[in-house]
Write a protein that holds these residues in place. Structure first.
Motif, mmCIF file in Angstrom:
data_model
loop_
_atom_site.group_PDB
_atom_site.id
_atom_site.type_symbol
_atom_site.label_atom_id
_atom_site.label_comp_id
_atom_site.label_asym_id
_atom_site.label_seq_id
_atom_site.Cartn_x
_atom_site.Cartn_y
_atom_site.Cartn_z
ATOM 1 N N HIS A 82 57.661 -17.987 -36.079
ATOM 2 C CA HIS A 82 57.315 -16.594 -36.363
ATOM 3 C C HIS A 82 58.554 -15.708 -36.508
ATOM 4 O O HIS A 82 58.482 -14.634 -37.081
ATOM 5 C CB HIS A 82 56.405 -16.039 -35.258
ATOM 6 C CG HIS A 82 57.025 -16.151 -33.897
ATOM 7 N ND1 HIS A 82 56.964 -17.316 -33.175
ATOM 8 C CD2 HIS A 82 57.735 -15.270 -33.160
ATOM 9 C CE1 HIS A 82 57.610 -17.144 -32.028
ATOM 10 N NE2 HIS A 82 58.086 -15.917 -31.998
ATOM 11 N N ASP A 83 59.710 -16.169 -36.002
ATOM 12 C CA ASP A 83 60.941 -15.399 -36.083
ATOM 13 C C ASP A 83 61.672 -15.558 -37.413
ATOM 14 O O ASP A 83 62.508 -14.723 -37.742
ATOM 15 C CB ASP A 83 61.912 -15.820 -34.974
ATOM 16 C CG ASP A 83 61.433 -15.440 -33.591
ATOM 17 O OD1 ASP A 83 60.903 -14.331 -33.443
ATOM 18 O OD2 ASP A 83 61.604 -16.254 -32.670
ATOM 19 N N PHE A 84 61.411 -16.642 -38.152
ATOM 20 C CA PHE A 84 62.230 -16.886 -39.333
ATOM 21 C C PHE A 84 61.497 -17.314 -40.593
ATOM 22 O O PHE A 84 62.039 -17.186 -41.691
ATOM 23 C CB PHE A 84 63.304 -17.933 -39.025
ATOM 24 C CG PHE A 84 62.799 -19.342 -38.886
ATOM 25 C CD1 PHE A 84 62.644 -20.157 -39.998
ATOM 26 C CD2 PHE A 84 62.500 -19.865 -37.642
ATOM 27 C CE1 PHE A 84 62.189 -21.455 -39.863
ATOM 28 C CE2 PHE A 84 62.051 -21.166 -37.499
ATOM 29 C CZ PHE A 84 61.894 -21.965 -38.619
ATOM 30 N N ARG A 114 60.849 -24.462 -30.774
ATOM 31 C CA ARG A 114 61.982 -23.588 -31.075
ATOM 32 C C ARG A 114 62.942 -24.368 -31.954
ATOM 33 O O ARG A 114 63.102 -25.567 -31.803
ATOM 34 C CB ARG A 114 62.675 -23.144 -29.789
ATOM 35 C CG ARG A 114 61.750 -22.340 -28.887
ATOM 36 C CD ARG A 114 61.465 -20.991 -29.514
ATOM 37 N NE ARG A 114 60.570 -20.183 -28.720
ATOM 38 C CZ ARG A 114 59.339 -19.860 -29.102
ATOM 39 N NH1 ARG A 114 58.841 -20.313 -30.225
ATOM 40 N NH2 ARG A 114 58.590 -19.093 -28.357
ATOM 41 N N TYR A 115 63.608 -23.669 -32.868
ATOM 42 C CA TYR A 115 64.444 -24.330 -33.863
ATOM 43 C C TYR A 115 65.838 -23.722 -33.928
ATOM 44 O O TYR A 115 66.020 -22.535 -33.681
ATOM 45 C CB TYR A 115 63.801 -24.222 -35.252
ATOM 46 C CG TYR A 115 62.460 -24.900 -35.325
ATOM 47 C CD1 TYR A 115 62.372 -26.250 -35.616
ATOM 48 C CD2 TYR A 115 61.293 -24.192 -35.077
ATOM 49 C CE1 TYR A 115 61.140 -26.881 -35.663
ATOM 50 C CE2 TYR A 115 60.060 -24.821 -35.127
ATOM 51 C CZ TYR A 115 59.985 -26.159 -35.421
ATOM 52 O OH TYR A 115 58.770 -26.791 -35.467
ATOM 53 N N PRO A 140 66.202 -12.334 -36.232
ATOM 54 C CA PRO A 140 66.434 -13.369 -37.239
ATOM 55 C C PRO A 140 65.807 -13.057 -38.600
ATOM 56 O O PRO A 140 66.433 -13.288 -39.634
ATOM 57 C CB PRO A 140 65.800 -14.623 -36.625
ATOM 58 C CG PRO A 140 65.816 -14.365 -35.167
ATOM 59 C CD PRO A 140 65.638 -12.892 -35.002
ATOM 60 N N SER A 141 64.598 -12.524 -38.619
ATOM 61 C CA SER A 141 63.956 -12.278 -39.912
ATOM 62 C C SER A 141 64.718 -11.239 -40.731
ATOM 63 O O SER A 141 64.890 -11.401 -41.942
ATOM 64 C CB SER A 141 62.490 -11.867 -39.734
ATOM 65 O OG SER A 141 62.400 -10.693 -38.966
ATOM 66 N N LEU A 142 65.211 -10.188 -40.102
ATOM 67 C CA LEU A 142 65.988 -9.189 -40.835
ATOM 68 C C LEU A 142 67.353 -9.734 -41.248
ATOM 69 O O LEU A 142 67.855 -9.421 -42.328
ATOM 70 C CB LEU A 142 66.159 -7.914 -40.022
ATOM 71 C CG LEU A 142 64.920 -7.049 -39.901
ATOM 72 C CD1 LEU A 142 65.198 -5.835 -39.026
ATOM 73 C CD2 LEU A 142 64.403 -6.623 -41.267
#
Length: 163
Positions: free
Chosen positions: A99-101, A132-133, A71-73
């Motif tokens: 932490h993922d986004f 979680r979102y 997700p971050s990339l």
């Protein structure tokens, strides 16, 4: 506030500082709202049974869909103009943690884009590291109107993430 997302494969660095803007390596990221949608979307993970109608609608809108699993990339790619939107609308089945986004969403924000969280999830003004979102990140209002609004349930994109 400052954020950094590093692509280990290409060595690209996406970064932002509040009020100063965003960059990929030494190139400033700006003008997302001025760029017409190119028809490219990033997805969070493979389809599940309940997601098929949403993604069929996205494909019919002319979107090319790609999924990297990071997700971050993917959101950083939206910030750099490589995609119109990042979509994860899996509701309670979502696996996207803060932490993922969050760093990439801040970079997108500083580049002129927006991230929306699922308004059906409990949110009291603060993000929780354990929750979680579901979220949608868009490069521009035009991308939101063309791809997100017609095909994504309204509650899935109800709360704009503010920094």
């Amino acid at each position: 506030i400052a954020a950094l997302v590093l692509n280990y494969w290409t060595k690209d660095q996406y970064r932002a500082i509040r009020g100063r803007g965003a960059w990929i390596n030494n190139t400033r990221l700006a003008g997302l709202q001025m760029r017409p949608p190119v028809g490219s979307l990033r997805l969070s993970r493979p389809l599940e049974d309940g997601d098929v109608a949403t993604y069929v609608g996205l494909l019919r809108s002319g979107a090319r869909i790609r999924m990297t699993g990071c997700p971050s990339l993917d959101i950083a790619c939206v910030a750099a103009g490589g995609a119109d939107a990042y979509v994860d609308v899996h509701g309670t089945r979502s696996h996207i943690g803060v932490h993922d986004f969050l760093a990439a969403a801040f970079i997108l924000h500083e580049a002129g884009g927006d991230t929306f969280l699922d308004s059906s999830l409990p949110l009291n003004g603060e993000l929780n590291a354990h929750d979680r979102y579901s979220l949608v990140s868009v490069a521009s209002t035009a991308a939101y109107v063309r791809f997100v609004r017609p095909h994504i349930p309204e509650h899935s994109v109800g709360v704009r993430l503010a920094f």
